[in-house]
Design a protein around this motif. Sequence first.
Motif, PDB file in Angstrom:
ATOM      1  N   GLY A 108      -1.947  12.516  -3.124  1.00 52.53           N
ATOM      2  CA  GLY A 108      -3.108  11.688  -3.198  1.00 52.53           C
ATOM      3  C   GLY A 108      -4.453  12.714  -2.989  1.00 52.53           C
ATOM      4  N   ALA A 134      -3.195   4.544   3.364  1.00 49.08           N
ATOM      5  CA  ALA A 134      -1.761   4.401   3.810  1.00 49.08           C
ATOM      6  C   ALA A 134      -1.476   5.305   4.888  1.00 49.08           C
ATOM      7  CB  ALA A 134      -0.655   4.687   2.635  1.00 49.08           C
ATOM      8  N   ARG A 173      -5.869   5.083  -1.999  1.00 48.20           N
ATOM      9  CA  ARG A 173      -4.596   4.524  -1.680  1.00 48.20           C
ATOM     10  C   ARG A 173      -3.972   5.561  -0.653  1.00 48.20           C
ATOM     11  NH1 ARG A 173      -2.633   1.866  -7.035  1.00 48.20           N
ATOM     12  NH2 ARG A 173      -4.367   0.498  -7.434  1.00 48.20           N
ATOM     13  N   HIS A 174      -3.832   6.802  -0.847  1.00 48.03           N
ATOM     14  CA  HIS A 174      -3.186   7.704  -0.122  1.00 48.03           C
ATOM     15  C   HIS A 174      -3.596   7.746   1.234  1.00 48.03           C
ATOM     16  CE1 HIS A 174      -1.578  11.644   0.693  1.00 48.03           C
ATOM     17  NE2 HIS A 174      -0.574  11.507  -0.091  1.00 48.03           N
ATOM     18  N   ARG A 208       0.914   4.563  -2.774  1.00 41.43           N
ATOM     19  CA  ARG A 208      -0.032   5.365  -2.086  1.00 41.43           C
ATOM     20  C   ARG A 208      -0.229   6.743  -2.899  1.00 41.43           C
ATOM     21  NH1 ARG A 208       5.271   5.965  -0.669  1.00 41.43           N
ATOM     22  NH2 ARG A 208       6.224   7.946  -0.515  1.00 41.43           N
ATOM     23  N   ASP A 209       0.703   7.008  -3.841  1.00 40.64           N
ATOM     24  CA  ASP A 209       0.473   8.379  -4.384  1.00 40.64           C
ATOM     25  C   ASP A 209      -0.462   8.132  -6.025  1.00 40.64           C
ATOM     26  OD1 ASP A 209       1.755   9.876  -2.480  1.00 40.64           O
ATOM     27  OD2 ASP A 209       3.622   9.416  -3.527  1.00 40.64           O
ATOM     28  N   LEU A 222       0.893  -1.199   0.020  1.00 37.68           N
ATOM     29  CA  LEU A 222      -0.126  -0.091  -0.151  1.00 37.68           C
ATOM     30  C   LEU A 222       0.816   1.286  -0.011  1.00 37.68           C
ATOM     31  CD1 LEU A 222      -2.810   1.288   0.237  1.00 37.68           C
ATOM     32  CD2 LEU A 222      -2.613   1.138   2.624  1.00 37.68           C
ATOM     33  N   TRP A 223       2.084   1.127   0.588  1.00 41.79           N
ATOM     34  CA  TRP A 223       2.817   2.624   1.008  1.00 41.79           C
ATOM     35  C   TRP A 223       3.340   2.693  -0.488  1.00 41.79           C
ATOM     36  CZ3 TRP A 223       3.616   6.399   3.545  1.00 41.79           C
ATOM     37  CH2 TRP A 223       4.655   7.129   3.459  1.00 41.79           C
TER      38      TRP A 223
END
Length: 229
Positions: free
Chosen positions: A138, A82, A78-79, A72-73, A68-69
Amino acid sequence: MIKGVMFDFSGTLFRIESTAQWLRAVVADSGPAVPEEELEACVGRLEEAGAQPGGVPPRRVPPHLEALWRERDLTAERHRAAFTALTREAKLPTADLAEALYDRSRLPEAWRPYPDTEETLRALRGRGIPVAVVSNIGWDLRPVFRDHGVDDLVDAYLLSFEHGMEKPDPRIFRTACDRLGVAPGDALMVGDDRVADVGAAALGCRVHLVDPLPVDRRPSALAEVLHLL
């Protein structure tokens, strides 16, 4: 000859408030009574976890959050997922603080421009040099620029979550150059990340790096950009 300039956002044009200010602002708004010693301990755990967007990076990403990290962007979902997950790793006094902290990090008042941000952007505008902001992020940072009175000095925003690609991928820099109407060889990328921002060099763009220091410790790094022109 430089005919267009791309800037990173966090650590380059703006910097987020300190972790302590971030946490205290949310606690003050949400109302839970938290002893001072616990607040200070929470600040340390948040910084160790790297839970603040634009703040100190994680010292270690837990294995179950690594995938996920890394992504993240690429999307807003996801951002948020995370960073709120990293916040929960910091074991805050109440669970709902994770979402509130993330929301705080998106507010214009949580961000401060560097002392020479506006003057540098205005000088570029005065010289007829178009500007793009290219950011791995994000959420929509345009309100930050509007609130601080510099949105009219930016010609294009290339935000990773809106395009599904992120720095150092050369495609995002090429898209920025196309938006500015300049060839990559005539563009300058200004950022603070030796991996993400230096990706522009693969296209032939010139790259200039600044140090992402606190705002009060970096008064004039952006002004150097004007000398490069």
